[in-house]
Design a protein around this motif. Structure first.
Motif, short mmCIF file in Angstrom:
data_model
loop_
_atom_site.label_atom_id
_atom_site.label_comp_id
_atom_site.label_asym_id
_atom_site.label_seq_id
_atom_site.Cartn_x
_atom_site.Cartn_y
_atom_site.Cartn_z
N PHE A 190 7.83 21.34 -11.40
CA PHE A 190 6.95 20.51 -12.23
C PHE A 190 5.55 21.09 -12.35
N THR A 191 5.01 21.57 -11.23
CA THR A 191 3.60 21.97 -11.19
C THR A 191 3.35 23.44 -10.89
N GLU A 211 3.10 14.39 -9.72
CA GLU A 211 3.17 15.60 -10.54
C GLU A 211 2.98 15.29 -12.03
N TYR A 212 3.68 14.26 -12.52
CA TYR A 212 3.52 13.78 -13.89
C TYR A 212 3.08 12.32 -13.83
N TYR A 215 2.56 8.97 -16.70
CA TYR A 215 2.74 8.49 -18.07
C TYR A 215 2.02 7.15 -18.20
N THR A 250 12.09 20.23 -17.05
CA THR A 250 10.82 20.86 -16.66
C THR A 250 10.25 21.57 -17.89
N TYR A 251 9.01 21.94 -17.78
CA TYR A 251 8.34 22.69 -18.85
C TYR A 251 8.01 24.09 -18.35
N ASN A 265 -0.95 19.33 -12.33
CA ASN A 265 -0.39 18.04 -12.76
C ASN A 265 -0.61 17.79 -14.24
N THR A 266 0.10 16.81 -14.78
CA THR A 266 0.02 16.50 -16.21
C THR A 266 -0.02 14.99 -16.43
N TRP A 267 -0.98 14.55 -17.23
CA TRP A 267 -1.04 13.17 -17.69
C TRP A 267 -0.53 13.10 -19.12
N PHE A 268 0.40 12.17 -19.38
CA PHE A 268 0.91 11.90 -20.72
C PHE A 268 0.33 10.57 -21.18
#
Length: 355
Positions: free
Chosen positions: A66-67, A100-101, A103, A214-215, A340-343
């Protein structure tokens, strides 16, 4: 007689001088030996420390998908999605900084709720935990996650009855897995720990997922961007908005709820995002719903990805197998920066302002 005495004194004097020279040489030899021993000891200690550091580095031979964080593989656990209360009485929350994510989407009344995804961290206190909504459950399922909540909307419970996703509901679960604190009033004070949650799912037979969305990851911005930014304001409703400010030194976006920094309750640190994904979705109020609950269509649309102070216009599609598929204006898949990622899932009438 005097001549013999003089010769005798000269001999004694010579012996004294020779003795002093020998002592001096001996002392120097000892000093050099001590210095050599000291240097050797320091060298050995340095090699020992280097070996220890190399050993630790070798142990971190696994990367979180993820990260991109280097982790101990044994620390990776099931993907856990936790519904987090984001109403004023629940802020600041605990351990969002370890997800990690994350939303964020609108719920009834103009407020938002946050779903935090954990895969290799073990926060001792996660929450406050709140109720489920179907659109969060869809995202969790698309990540192959197990779902944690306390109650839910009637629409959510219909999905639970269909075994839509493995889950744990605090309302119907005992065994000390959830706990309430005395510093806040219900429903803003319900928590759990990642150790207890992973143990619960493990006991139920829900082991660690082998496949999940995953990205691709990168260290630098590689997708097509069209402008630079330092401040972003995202308005969800008439009374609620969030802001992000880019910290060029740390290369992260600092998060604010309205004009106040959004803090982690346990550490006092400001929450940050390495990647900020803004998605415009279509919201509708469910007919005849007494609370004004929302249904959300994010099957496809447009948005932005923000990385290192740059704005990347995107199109997206969503499906249960691949979650959100993000592409830039050239049709290239978005690569997320390591971290990390914020959606942010913004309603069609919401506003996004760049500065």
């Amino acid at each position: 007689m005097k001549g013999k005495k003089g010769v005798y004194l000269k001999r004694i004097l010579s012996l004294i001088i020779i003795g002093m020279i020998i002592f001096s040489l001996s002392a120097c030899g000892k000093k050099e030996t001590k210095n050599e021993i000291s240097k050797t000891s320091k060298t050995l200690q340095a090699h020992k420390k280097e070996g220890k550091d190399n050993s630790q580095a070798q142990q971190f031979d696994y990367l979180c998908r993820f990260t991109g964080d280097a982790i101990y593989q044994k620390d990776e656990h099931q993907i856990i999605a936790v519904m987090i209360n984001n109403e004023p009485g629940a802020i600041p929350q605990s351990s969002l900084n370890q997800a990690e994510y994350l939303y964020e989407a609108l719920i009834e009344g103009g407020a938002t709720r946050i779903m935090a995804i954990y895969h290799h961290t073990y926060p001792k206190k996660v929450g406050p935990i709140r109720s489920a909504r179907p659109y969060f459950m869809q995202i969790a399922k698309s990540l192959n996650a197990y779902f944690v909540h306390c109650g839910g909307s009637p629409q959510a419970y219909r999905l639970f009855k269909q075994n839509f996703i493995p889950h744990i509901d605090a309302i119907y679960t005992g065994g000390g897995i959830f706990f309430r604190t005395s510093d806040r009033k219900a429903p803003h004070n319900l928590y759990s720990s990642m150790e207890k949650l992973t143990a619960f799912f493990d006991k139920k037979g829900y082991k660690m997922q082998k496949t999940y969305k995953t990205y691709p990851l990168t260290d630098e911005v590689v997708n097509k961007w069209n402008s630079e930014n330092t401040k972003i304001k995202i308005t969800f409703s008439g009374w609620y908005y969030v802001r992000y400010e880019y910290d060029a030194q740390k290369k992260v976006y600092k998060r604010f709820i309205k004009e106040k920094p959004h803090l982690d309750k346990e550490t006092g640190a400001v929450l940050t995002a390495k990647n900020l994904v803004i998605i415009f979705a279509h919201y509708d109020t469910i007919k005849n719903d007494d609370k004004g609950r929302q249904e959300v269509d994010f099957s496809k649309g447009k948005g932005y990805v923000l990385q290192m102070g740059k704005t990347i216009p995107i199109t997206y599609e969503f499906n249960m197998k691949n979650s959100f598929i993000l592409k830039d204006e050239n049709g290239q898949e978005i690569k997320l920066l390591k971290g990390n990622t914020w959606f942010e899932i913004v309603p069609q009438y919401g506003k996004v302002k760049f500065e």
